[in-house]
Design an enzyme around this catalytic site. Structure first.
Site, short mmCIF file in Angstrom:
data_model
loop_
_atom_site.label_atom_id
_atom_site.label_comp_id
_atom_site.label_asym_id
_atom_site.label_seq_id
_atom_site.Cartn_x
_atom_site.Cartn_y
_atom_site.Cartn_z
N CYS A 154 0.84 -1.10 0.05
CA CYS A 154 0.06 -0.10 0.04
C CYS A 154 0.84 1.29 -0.24
CB CYS A 154 -0.90 -0.30 1.12
SG CYS A 154 -1.95 1.54 1.43
N CYS A 166 0.43 3.48 2.95
CA CYS A 166 0.85 2.98 4.25
C CYS A 166 2.32 3.27 4.38
CB CYS A 166 0.44 1.40 4.42
SG CYS A 166 -1.19 1.24 4.33
#
Length: 319
Positions: free
Chosen positions: A57, A60
């Site tokens: 991600c 993230c």
């Protein structure tokens, strides 16, 4: 030195996720606690900030440094900072019903709130220091990670993770085509459904009465209901017949009374006509008698009286 390296590798394998917190030699120890399905219940005690992320991600990866800095200040904030890799813990992500990444939760003594603010280290620290979490509505009880419903949700997510791993094994390791893997899953689903259906039928046969006994009870009940219905119908028919008989009797009585009245009126009329005829006959007989009396010739006494009257008249004239 080789023995030391082997010992270090054995410790890493034995400690598992805890070894990742220590890091490699020369690296600073991370203060972020790695949570899994085995130790997630630690979140139910004290104050926590937990991040759900995935290694692939981009968002993230952007907040990874800020999250580490926030964890360094956790001792001063009286807060424990944790993280969950959803690719490794699908069941735990299902328990928290994570649908977007990254997802951050604040937990205080088992009460969970979703953090939706800025993801900088300063904002995260201010959220805890200024107790901004008190203004956020907590997660409903039925959606709480510790509820029974979310426990079932965790099981479903864990099952989906297992299916994904099996699919990857079929397509990657065994070299089966994707559609072939789908066909295997379809056949397995049908087979499992048939087995579960058979088990349910057996359980139903054990728990429920047999068909013969059920049929006997049903036939007895039907016969009883039919008997009651016939009895009610007979009573109703008897009542209807009695009512009809009473009506017929009343009609017959009315008819007979009418006939008797007609007969009595006819007899009265006939009697009156007879009396009138008798009176007429009597009157006729009286007139006939007078006529007969008038028509009868005079008797001798009558002749003598008439002669005497004539003589007296002559004598009177002579005088």
């Amino acid at each position: 030195m080789a023995a030391g390296a082997l010992l270090a590798a054995g410790l890493v394998l034995a400690l598992g996720p805890a070894a990742s917190e220590v890091g490699r030699p020369g690296e600073q120890r991370s203060r972020v606690r790695v949570l899994s399905a085995a130790n997630w219940s630690l979140v139910l005690q004290g104050q926590w900030m937990v991040q759900f992320y995935a290694p692939w991600c981009p968002a993230c990866q952007q907040i990874e440094a800020a999250w580490e800095n926030f964890a360094k200040e956790s001792e001063h904030l009286d807060t424990t900072v944790g993280k969950v890799d959803v690719t490794q813990e699908p069941g735990l992500s299902g328990r928290f019903f994570v649908t977007t990444l990254p997802t951050i939760y604040h937990a205080k003594d088992g009460v969970f709130r979703r953090y939706r603010g800025s993801r900088t280290s300063e904002d995260l620290q201010g959220y805890v220091l200024e107790r901004k979490w008190e203004a956020v509505e907590p997660v409903a009880g039925w959606k709480s990670p510790s509820s029974l419903m979310m426990h079932g949700m965790a099981g479903l997510f864990h099952l989906s993770g297992c299916i994904r791993q099996i699919h990857s094994y079929f397509t990657g390791t065994l070299g089966i085509h994707v559609w072939g893997s789908y066909a295997i899953f379809i056949l397995a689903t049908l087979l499992i459904g048939l087995i579960l259906g058979l088990i349910l039928v057996l359980i139903a046969d054990c728990l429920c009465p047999s068909k013969a006994r059920y049929r006997e009870e049903a036939s007895e009940w039907i016969e009883k209901e039919n008997a009651e219905l016939t009895a009610v119908e007979e009573v109703e028919e008897a009542e209807e017949l009695s009512a009809n008989e009473l009506e017929e009797a009343a009609e017959e009585k009315d008819i007979s009374d009418g006939e008797d009245g007609a007969r009595s009126s006819e007899e009265a009329n006939s009697s009156e006509a007879g009396s009138e005829e008798d009176s007429a006959v009597d009157e006729g007989s009286g007139t006939e008698e007078t006529e007969d009396i008038c028509e009868q010739p005079p008797t001798d006494s009558e002749n003598q009286s008439s002669v005497r009257q004539r003589k007296s008249q002559v004598a009177d004239n002579g005088l």
